[in-house]
Design a protein around this motif. Structure first.
Motif, PDB file in Angstrom:
ATOM      1  N   THR A   1      -2.061 -14.312   2.773  1.00  0.00           N
ATOM      2  CA  THR A   1      -2.439 -14.676   4.143  1.00  0.00           C
ATOM      3  C   THR A   1      -3.060 -13.508   4.907  1.00  0.00           C
ATOM      4  N   GLY A   2      -3.059 -12.335   4.302  1.00  0.00           N
ATOM      5  CA  GLY A   2      -3.654 -11.165   4.953  1.00  0.00           C
ATOM      6  C   GLY A   2      -4.948 -10.745   4.276  1.00  0.00           C
ATOM      7  N   ASP A   3      -5.252  -9.467   4.355  1.00  0.00           N
ATOM      8  CA  ASP A   3      -6.505  -8.940   3.818  1.00  0.00           C
ATOM      9  C   ASP A   3      -6.334  -8.120   2.548  1.00  0.00           C
ATOM     10  N   ALA A   4      -5.109  -7.867   2.140  1.00  0.00           N
ATOM     11  CA  ALA A   4      -4.873  -7.011   0.972  1.00  0.00           C
ATOM     12  C   ALA A   4      -5.402  -7.659  -0.298  1.00  0.00           C
ATOM     13  N   LYS A   5      -5.946  -6.835  -1.173  1.00  0.00           N
ATOM     14  CA  LYS A   5      -6.473  -7.299  -2.447  1.00  0.00           C
ATOM     15  C   LYS A   5      -5.694  -6.631  -3.579  1.00  0.00           C
ATOM     16  N   TYR A   6      -5.320  -7.422  -4.558  1.00  0.00           N
ATOM     17  CA  TYR A   6      -4.646  -6.904  -5.748  1.00  0.00           C
ATOM     18  C   TYR A   6      -5.395  -7.439  -6.963  1.00  0.00           C
ATOM     19  N   THR A   7      -6.409  -6.719  -7.378  1.00  0.00           N
ATOM     20  CA  THR A   7      -7.242  -7.172  -8.492  1.00  0.00           C
ATOM     21  C   THR A   7      -7.108  -6.273  -9.722  1.00  0.00           C
ATOM     22  N   ASN A   8      -6.188  -5.330  -9.658  1.00  0.00           N
ATOM     23  CA  ASN A   8      -5.951  -4.418 -10.764  1.00  0.00           C
ATOM     24  C   ASN A   8      -4.460  -4.060 -10.747  1.00  0.00           C
ATOM     25  N   CYS A   9      -3.847  -3.935 -11.908  1.00  0.00           N
ATOM     26  CA  CYS A   9      -2.409  -3.648 -11.922  1.00  0.00           C
ATOM     27  C   CYS A   9      -2.078  -2.316 -11.249  1.00  0.00           C
ATOM     28  N   TRP A  10      -3.059  -1.418 -11.135  1.00  0.00           N
ATOM     29  CA  TRP A  10      -2.831  -0.156 -10.425  1.00  0.00           C
ATOM     30  C   TRP A  10      -2.753  -0.356  -8.912  1.00  0.00           C
ATOM     31  N   ASP A  11      -3.258  -1.480  -8.409  1.00  0.00           N
ATOM     32  CA  ASP A  11      -3.182  -1.749  -6.973  1.00  0.00           C
ATOM     33  C   ASP A  11      -1.734  -1.872  -6.499  1.00  0.00           C
ATOM     34  N   PHE A  12      -0.845  -2.258  -7.417  1.00  0.00           N
ATOM     35  CA  PHE A  12       0.558  -2.432  -7.029  1.00  0.00           C
ATOM     36  C   PHE A  12       1.282  -1.104  -6.874  1.00  0.00           C
ATOM     37  N   VAL A  13       0.651  -0.015  -7.306  1.00  0.00           N
ATOM     38  CA  VAL A  13       1.252   1.312  -7.108  1.00  0.00           C
ATOM     39  C   VAL A  13       0.319   2.214  -6.290  1.00  0.00           C
ATOM     40  N   TYR A  14      -0.673   1.606  -5.651  1.00  0.00           N
ATOM     41  CA  TYR A  14      -1.611   2.375  -4.825  1.00  0.00           C
ATOM     42  C   TYR A  14      -0.951   2.733  -3.498  1.00  0.00           C
ATOM     43  N   GLU A  15      -1.550   3.652  -2.807  1.00  0.00           N
ATOM     44  CA  GLU A  15      -1.042   4.148  -1.531  1.00  0.00           C
ATOM     45  C   GLU A  15      -0.705   3.004  -0.573  1.00  0.00           C
ATOM     46  N   GLY A  16       0.508   3.034  -0.030  1.00  0.00           N
ATOM     47  CA  GLY A  16       0.937   2.036   0.949  1.00  0.00           C
ATOM     48  C   GLY A  16       1.526   0.777   0.349  1.00  0.00           C
ATOM     49  N   SER A  17       1.511   0.644  -0.977  1.00  0.00           N
ATOM     50  CA  SER A  17       2.038  -0.561  -1.621  1.00  0.00           C
ATOM     51  C   SER A  17       3.517  -0.381  -1.945  1.00  0.00           C
ATOM     52  N   HIS A  18       4.320  -1.374  -1.543  1.00  0.00           N
ATOM     53  CA  HIS A  18       5.764  -1.324  -1.797  1.00  0.00           C
ATOM     54  C   HIS A  18       6.235  -2.689  -2.299  1.00  0.00           C
ATOM     55  N   PRO A  19       5.925  -3.032  -3.538  1.00  0.00           N
ATOM     56  CA  PRO A  19       6.247  -4.367  -4.063  1.00  0.00           C
ATOM     57  C   PRO A  19       7.752  -4.644  -4.064  1.00  0.00           C
ATOM     58  N   LEU A  20       8.097  -5.901  -3.867  1.00  0.00           N
ATOM     59  CA  LEU A  20       9.488  -6.331  -3.948  1.00  0.00           C
ATOM     60  C   LEU A  20       9.871  -6.471  -5.420  1.00  0.00           C
ATOM     61  N   PHE A  21      11.044  -5.948  -5.783  1.00  0.00           N
ATOM     62  CA  PHE A  21      11.427  -5.917  -7.189  1.00  0.00           C
ATOM     63  C   PHE A  21      12.940  -5.784  -7.284  1.00  0.00           C
ATOM     64  N   MET A  22      13.541  -6.484  -8.253  1.00  0.00           N
ATOM     65  CA  MET A  22      14.972  -6.304  -8.498  1.00  0.00           C
ATOM     66  C   MET A  22      15.211  -4.900  -9.029  1.00  0.00           C
ATOM     67  N   ASP A  23      16.190  -4.235  -8.498  1.00  0.00           N
ATOM     68  CA  ASP A  23      16.436  -2.839  -8.848  1.00  0.00           C
ATOM     69  C   ASP A  23      16.667  -2.669 -10.349  1.00  0.00           C
ATOM     70  N   ILE A  24      16.076  -1.639 -10.916  1.00  0.00           N
ATOM     71  CA  ILE A  24      16.150  -1.408 -12.363  1.00  0.00           C
ATOM     72  C   ILE A  24      17.549  -1.051 -12.838  1.00  0.00           C
TER      73      ILE A  24
END
Length: 466
Positions: free
Chosen positions: A196-219
């Protein structure tokens, strides 16, 4: 810095010891040989390979059809109680179906059952404790986390692998020649983001790019997530990360380059392949930036809400099945990253639910028959197969399950309109090829759990910084 340097020194020493024991950093060992290497004396090795009553029954059972096993189960367990334990609660749904099947052979058959689902990774403790009894309580288990299964359950001879004849034939192998654990199903956790926003995730590296904090079950709470990180260091997946990195623009490469360069020496110390530094860089950025959650359900509930604009996550794909549509909540607020035509890189990871008999199973014939029933028939697998994102390890059952439930059109309504494209499950073959799912390899995870595992332990998780 001193702490990290000391940790790497310890990891390097452990790696040298591991290589010395195995003779080569690339040599793989089976569960039996790994167990044998861990013993201090020949007598312990002999004890590990001695055939038990359960071993002998498994050897016989692997040459039998489901119907033959069913007759043995009826003789063994009529009027008794069957105890199972698993990471999935659906064993409780499958057992009544199994009993109904046995009743088609003998209408007078009756069996009580109890299925337990321990929480907080307690299943390993429970099975270990039960293994100390002359005759165990649990007949079999359905269990996840290949690393711990290998090291705590198989190498220690607590769990026994049974390969159904019908399953082996469907997979083009023989029960005797098949190597590895028996998977009931592969489940996938996939990258998704709120669109619903403007963020683009078109590469798996986008999920670790600056400002990205994906939701994830703790390892440290769901360890299959840690296995995912281990697997990224395997050469084939490290190569995929390098290929995805190569397709980034100059700005993003400039952000990642210092991190990648900083992990070059660590990759060498850990005995990784040439592109191992890309895997370590991705892992480092992921661990240091993901937003820790307790379960995939809350992650899904967050991402499908319009208030989660631009947020992303890595979660079980099947969670989308239970979203209740409303003004602010919709599956259409979600994009499955790998479903985008221009997406590059890994789309998520796959892990298995494995099936085993216990070494002191009180009802081994019944356990074999139940395992064969749920791996070799569509009805038996239906407890799991009714939902998207879980794929039978039996290609015939997988095909029958798709024909019945039509998960590939999961987003369609009765009028034939595709209302929720994110729910159109593209299936196991697509996910493991085009979707570039990272698949868990128990032996590899066990091999690197001390080296790469200790390296990961020294990273500072985002939750530790707060």
């Amino acid at each position: 810095m001193k702490k990290r340097g000391l940790a790497l020194a310890v990891v390097s020493a452990m790696l040298v010891a591991t290589l010395g024991a195995c003779g080569s950093g690339t040599t793989k060992t089976t569960g039996d040989s790994a167990a044998a290497q861990s013993q201090d004396s020949g007598s312990k090795q002999a004890a590990n390979t001695e055939k038990s009553e359960v071993d002998n029954i498994i050897a016989q059972a692997q040459g039998m059809s489901l119907e033959e096993l069913a007759k043995k189960a009826i003789e063994e367990s009529n009027g008794k109680t069957f105890y199972g334990v698993g990471n999935s609660s659906r064993g409780k749904t499958a057992l009544p179906l199994f009993i109904s099947y046995l009743k088609t052979i003998d209408p007078n058959y009756n069996m009580e059952f109890e299925w337990q689902q321990p929480k907080n990774n307690k299943i390993f403790e429970q099975l270990s404790a039960d293994s100390l009894k002359p005759s165990g309580t649990f007949a079999m288990t359905l269990i996840q986390d290949g690393n711990q299964i290998q090291t705590k359950m198989v190498d220690t001879n607590i769990l026994k692998t049974f390969i159904p004849k019908d399953w082996a034939e469907a997979n083009g192998v023989s029960a005797d020649s098949y190597k590895g654990f028996l998977p009931l199903q592969t489940l996938n956790k996939v990258f998704m983001f709120n669109n619903t926003g403007d963020a683009k995730y078109t590469n798996c590296w986008d999920f670790v790019y600056e400002g990205s904090h994906p939701l994830f079950m703790d390892i440290d709470s769901e360890l299959v997530g840690k296995n995912f990180l281990y697997m990224l260091t395997k050469e084939e997946y490290a190569d995929k990360l390098k290929e995805a990195y190569d397709k980034l623009d100059a700005t993003k490469k400039a952000y990642f380059d210092p991190v990648i360069a900083g992990e070059e020496s660590d990759a060498k110390d850990l005995g990784l392949s040439e592109n191992g530094k890309y895997a370590l860089a991705w892992i480092k950025l992921w661990v240091e930036n993901y937003t820790e959650e307790t379960d995939d359900g809350p992650i899904c509930n967050t991402l499908v809400d319009t208030s989660a604009k631009d947020q992303s996550g890595l979660l079980v794909y099947s969670k989308l099945r239970s979203v209740e549509e409303s003004a602010n909540v919709s599956v259409n607020n979600i994009t499955v990253a790998a479903y985008q035509d221009d997406y590059t890189g890994i789309g998520g990871y796959g892990y298995n639910h494995y099936l085993f008999l216990t070494k002191n199973s009180p009802l081994p014939w019944t356990a074999c028959a139940f395992i064969a029933y749920i791996t070799c028939t569509e009805d038996g697998f239906s407890a799991w197969g009714k939902d998207m994102g879980g794929y039978s390890s039996n290609p015939k059952v997988m095909e029958a399950t798709e024909a019945k439930y039509q998960h590939q059109k999961g987003g369609y309504n009765e009028a034939g309109e595709d209302q929720f494209p994110a729910k159109d499950d593209r299936g196991y073959d697509w996910w493991t090829k085009d979707g570039e799912l990272v698949l868990e390899d128990p032996q590899y995870c066990a091999d690197v759990s001390f080296t790469v595992g200790n390296w990961i332990e020294m990273l500072s998780k985002a939750s530790d910084k707060n």
